[in-house]
Design an enzyme around this catalytic site. Sequence first.
Site, mmCIF file in Angstrom:
data_model
loop_
_atom_site.group_PDB
_atom_site.id
_atom_site.type_symbol
_atom_site.label_atom_id
_atom_site.label_comp_id
_atom_site.label_asym_id
_atom_site.label_seq_id
_atom_site.Cartn_x
_atom_site.Cartn_y
_atom_site.Cartn_z
ATOM 1 N N GLU A 262 0.828 -1.208 0.000
ATOM 2 C CA GLU A 262 0.000 0.000 0.000
ATOM 3 C C GLU A 262 0.858 1.252 0.000
ATOM 4 O OE1 GLU A 262 0.851 1.550 2.933
ATOM 5 O OE2 GLU A 262 1.826 -0.360 3.428
ATOM 6 N N GLU B 84 4.445 -0.330 1.350
ATOM 7 C CA GLU B 84 4.580 -0.696 -0.074
ATOM 8 C C GLU B 84 4.534 -2.212 -0.274
ATOM 9 O OE1 GLU B 84 8.171 0.887 -1.801
ATOM 10 O OE2 GLU B 84 7.793 2.920 -1.118
#
Lengths: 339, 339
Positions: free
Chosen positions: A162, A305
């Site tokens: 994310e 991420e």
Amino acid sequence: PDENAARLAAERQAMLIKPPGALGRLEALAIRLAAWQRTPKPTADRVRIVVFAGDHGVTEEGVSAFPQSVTAAMVNQFARGGAAISVLARTLGAELEVINLGTVEETGSVPGVLDLRLGLGTANFLRGPAMTERQLAEALRAGRDAAARASSAGIRIFIGGEMGIGNTTAAAALGAALLGETPEALAGPGAGLDTEGVRRKAEIIRRALDRHGSYLADPLEVLRRLGGFEIAALAGAFVTCAQRGLPVLVDGFICTAAALAAERLCPRVSGWFLYAHASAEPGHARMLAALDGKPLLDLGMRLGEGSGAAVALPLLRLVCTLHAGMATFEEAGIAGKSS
Amino acid sequence: PDENAARLAAERQAMLIKPPGALGRLEALAIRLAAWQRTPKPTADRVRIVVFAGDHGVTEEGVSAFPQSVTAAMVNQFARGGAAISVLARTLGAELEVINLGTVEETGSVPGVLDLRLGLGTANFLRGPAMTERQLAEALRAGRDAAARASSAGIRIFIGGEMGIGNTTAAAALGAALLGETPEALAGPGAGLDTEGVRRKAEIIRRALDRHGSYLADPLEVLRRLGGFEIAALAGAFVTCAQRGLPVLVDGFICTAAALAAERLCPRVSGWFLYAHASAEPGHARMLAALDGKPLLDLGMRLGEGSGAAVALPLLRLVCTLHAGMATFEEAGIAGKSS
């Protein structure tokens, strides 16, 4: 999970040329992967990392050390290859899918980014629900679709990632609401707040919990009111992974909040989750404890991420190659443990 | 270590597109590798694993769960590819060198095993020194030569491994003598002793410490009297690695005992050591503490062979690829942390 495959894998572990238990957690992981993949010899070669991005209205309360424009800029970098997760995916030979669910700034038409924007970021959850019902449904759907695509493509391990400036605030609010914990127990420095910033972040979460009050008994409403596009998508993806029998390697703080939401929405889906690492974000441990999750790594990472999960991936791969590739005592003509 | 390379690497870390510190220990590792390799962009691609094998006279006291014949059989398997370390080396693309320093049983002429046998195992250290002065010198030399070969070949990370039934007893005795700890603090189950076996192992170590008494003030005598061929070779290898500027990724209990001996023989060589994992062997933590070592992984492994170090290797490689491959804020056109 397939208990017969687990039993066969456990029998094989006992025959490999090593003292019983000498590979520690790697042995249990081999057996667990076998159960998940319904084969005595699991693999972790085909892996897909799906990074969901979205902005957060609550950033207008000054909860992040970085400006909101960074979300779109990082989406751009995911596709261009300069971000940590891009480097990791390339190095590991993992597929990388990037989905923009709603950045405030335009990313332009970047090749390699799936544009599914649901709005210019979520709404500020101090003023109302972060998402409309429709936005929540579409975010969940985006995640479910991504997981279904991965499953259909023959992926063996799913990693969610994310990006969203402000999303440790949303994840901490989600965690506090789902666990019934205080905001102070969940709020942390995120991308770099100082002590005063963390205090302020906890105060904003406390106000949000007060504002949304009794609606927070329903996990779906928790996700809609306090979550984010990318967090909802992750929760949707994790549920579909479990339903399709695709094991999930869960990243850090944000992804664990999504995993917790997924478990509250669909109890027992967390039986398909493996927790990659202990985040430096202090609230992570509480969410892991609620999920009975024991992370593989503890390296003080807090990037998001999907990077912590990617860093843990080689471990799973070595688990599989050791399990499949080591000789048995019989093949080696070696006597086992004496007496 | 090259402080200028470390400074340049630290400057680069600060420019990469992530919040400062978000990669946790991976950032410090990049900087440390840079200092060791004297370059702002270190690499961990060329790695050599050298496994030293030897038998231990003290096994006649019943200190191991496995018969002594397993040492030679495992040497055979290292070369044939069925052992854990063989699978790991192959998977990781690391070079594997196997050196037989003295198994009791013949291994035959196995291709891929360097035969440098110094005797039919060490002597039982309850009856006298484990090694003659000449054996110790030759074992140290075998290790130093292996490290020198690796350094000359352009290897960037050195991993030592070991095989020797009974060698957790020798390593625990070594640790107790070098640290001035009780045998009970260092003795553990090794390859699979039960509680009574561990108690007996500690008792044997206590008798050995009593027997060798005042000689144990000299670390070289500790190594000769209580050590083993493979442990002495590892100590020699680690000293030469440090002297040649080749970083060592130290495996578990036995290798850490060798690292401790190396540090006592040549103070400050441990500045070149990185500790791969926390062994399940309970005495490991004390030796690590004495070396100020913080292991990268904690997976309950206790196999030896260099396996824990090999499992940690992908982390170092990802450290290097992230450090070299991520874009900087400037390259990405992203504003850094606000305020």
